[in-house]
Enzyme design. Structure first.
Site, short mmCIF file in Angstrom:
data_model
loop_
_atom_site.label_atom_id
_atom_site.label_comp_id
_atom_site.label_asym_id
_atom_site.label_seq_id
_atom_site.Cartn_x
_atom_site.Cartn_y
_atom_site.Cartn_z
N ASP A 174 -21.02 -20.71 -9.61
CA ASP A 174 -22.13 -20.23 -8.41
C ASP A 174 -23.09 -19.35 -8.88
O ASP A 174 -22.65 -18.27 -9.69
CB ASP A 174 -21.31 -19.82 -7.33
CG ASP A 174 -22.29 -19.39 -6.00
OD1 ASP A 174 -22.99 -20.40 -5.83
OD2 ASP A 174 -22.55 -18.20 -6.16
N ASP A 327 -21.55 -15.93 1.42
CA ASP A 327 -22.53 -15.92 0.30
C ASP A 327 -22.96 -14.17 0.22
O ASP A 327 -24.27 -14.10 -0.12
CB ASP A 327 -23.70 -16.77 0.17
CG ASP A 327 -24.17 -16.89 -1.22
OD1 ASP A 327 -23.69 -16.27 -2.06
OD2 ASP A 327 -25.20 -17.67 -1.42
O1 DOR Z 1 -29.07 -16.16 -3.25
C1 DOR Z 1 -28.00 -16.30 -4.01
N1 DOR Z 1 -27.68 -15.00 -4.55
N2 DOR Z 1 -27.49 -17.31 -4.11
C2 DOR Z 1 -26.50 -17.40 -5.39
O2 DOR Z 1 -26.18 -18.63 -5.56
C3 DOR Z 1 -26.31 -16.25 -6.05
C4 DOR Z 1 -26.44 -15.06 -5.27
C5 DOR Z 1 -26.16 -13.70 -6.20
O3 DOR Z 1 -25.28 -13.80 -6.98
O4 DOR Z 1 -27.23 -12.99 -5.92
#
Ligand code: DOR
Length: 460
Positions: A174, A327
């Site tokens: 991810d 997230d």
């Molecule tokens: O917006 C995001 N931030 N999407 C991701 O897939 C990673 C994440 C991050 O690690 O800051």
């Protein structure tokens, strides 16, 4: 239960008496269709009794604490499939202590953490380090997600069996997509030996090169480079075909498009082992939020358009969506107080998600039991965590909420290190008051004290 643990430095010490009674609380467990006003009694980490008047007998116990449940709900604690706690390596953004405190304050008893730390969690030693830190901290339980490829570089596969043995519950790169179809095929095959889902960050990086928001009318007006829906859909379509071919488990992280919903729905109709998650912000915001160049609205995948939001909400209501995942991606002012193009993508979310999402229930768009399922049983099943339950004999992993408490995030003490969310000055109706994780009180809000009823032998 016994003793005390301290929360964030500003929190009062948490009381863990032998017996905890929730008096006349609306207890809801969607997994068994239970929804009644009852007493719930917790004794030594487990649910001892549920029923009208069940608390009466327990009042004679030695060290008892009684919580007034009037107007409150008690539900299975939440499970987050997708959080970035930044430790090791970027503790200035978040660390395991602050992240797990934030999780407990958000009603979570379990948090799965992504491997895009520094170093990347692509080895047993990083997985073990995370688990050791989490044990020291206590509270919500941490479940590491190992990387799919070494260094998340999309080339060589990690030692997934080793990661699993060390405690990883899934694999994911991810933050970046596994672009190479052959690598993805092998990852699916390899991970299935260990019964771990492969969690994909679906983004065709060729189609999103230089993009900072959703491609559409708003990006044209703002003069920002857009990332089109097809960049997400093309990867999910390919991966579903690979999952079908390899007969493996595939999970699409943070889906954001109407096309992704359609693809997953179709895959499920053919009984493929495909699951997916959505974030609160993709359920609640559109790309219009970016007007004004608010870097707190920069996120990956980007906020989409109204009909994407409607498709996602519909998919949550009809069960196509298995899970809501925060997230949670804290960033410091260093990464956010800059021009939109240069800002890091991501919103923090652990402490706000439940209250924000309750709005969808109030608007009649999502049944309450669907919301609760997607925040607990649904995600737990995907990563093989025993789902929190509101049944006699179960380990007490419960969340007490006040569904009508009105609050604003910028007026309370949050536990996460950074406030990168456009919801900081939002008025939210519904708040987590208490979280029990692994049988112990991991969080309680000041309001719980105020309405505590000390009937007998209550702790000092
Ligand atoms: O917006 C995001 N931030 N999407 C991701 O897939 C990673 C994440 C991050 O690690 O800051």
């Amino acid at each position: 239960m016994s003793g005390t643990v301290s929360g964030a430095s500003s929190d009062p010490p948490i009381q863990n008496p032998e017996t905890l009674i929730f008096r006349s609380v609306r207890a809801i467990d969607p997994a068994r269709g239970f929804d009644q006003v009852v007493d719930v009694v917790i004794e030594r980490d487990r649910i001892q009794a549920i029923g009208a008047g069940a608390g009466d007998q327990a009042l004679n116990s030695e060290r008892v604490r009684v919580i007034d449940g009037d107007g409150r709900w008690l539900v299975p604690a939440f499970v987050d499939l997708h959080a970035h706690l930044r430790e090791p390596g970027q503790e200035y953004k978040e660390d395991i202590r602050s992240g797990l405190r934030a999780a407990a304050a958000g009603g979570y008893a379990h948090v799965c953490v992504m491997p895009n730390t520094k170093p990347v969690n692509d080895t047993r030693s990083v997985t073990e380090l995370m688990l050791t830190r989490a044990r020291e901290v206590g509270g919500a339980r941490l479940h590491p997600i190992g990387a799919i490829t070494v260094g998340q570089r999309g080339e060589a596969l990690t030692e997934m069996g080793d990661l699993r043995d060390a405690g990883a519950v899934a694999v994911s790169d991810d933050g970046v997509c596994v672009m190479n179809a052959q690598v993805m095929r092998r990852a699916l095959e390899y991970a299935s030996n260990f019964d771990m889902p492969v969690i994909q960050h679906a983004e065709d990086h060729d189609l999103t090169a230089g993009a900072v928001m959703h491609e559409g009318e708003v990006s044209s007006r703002l003069g920002l480079r857009g990332w089109p829906r097809v960049a997400e859909d093309i990867i999910i379509a390919r991966d579903i075909l690979l999952a079908e071919y390899t007969k493996s488990r595939y999970h699409a992280a943070h889906i954001s498009t109407v096309g992704a919903v359609r693809l997953v729905r179709e895959a499920k109709s053919r009984n493929l082992k495909v699951t997916c998650e959505v974030t609160p912000h993709h359920l609640l915001l559109t790309d219009a939020a970016v007007i004004g160049y608010d870097t707190f609205c920069k996120v990956n995948p980007p906020l989409r358009e109204q009909h994407d939001v409607e498709a996602l909400v519909g998919a949550l209501a009809d069960g196509t969506l298995d899970a809501i995942a925060t997230d949670h991606a804290p960033h410091s002012p260093l990464e956010k107080e800059c021009e939109f193009d240069a800002a890091s993508p991501g919103l923090m979310g652990l402490e706000l998600s439940f209250g924000l999402l309750l709005e969808l229930v109030r608007q009649g768009k999502v049944p309450l039991e669907r919301l609760l399922h997607a925040m607990s049983t649904g995600p737990a099943k995907i990563v093989g965590i025993e789902a929190p339950r509101l049944t006699v004999g179960a380990l007490a992993e419960l969340t007490l909420v006040d569904p009508s408490l009105v609050w604003q995030p910028n007026q309370v003490t949050l536990h996460t290190k950074h406030k990168n969310t456009p919801f900081m000055s939002h008025t939210i109706t519904g708040r987590v008051l208490m979280t029990l994780a692994a049988g112990r009180v991991a969080f309680e809000a000041p309001g719980v004290h105020e309405r505590r009823v000390s009937e007998k032998g209550a702790p000092a």
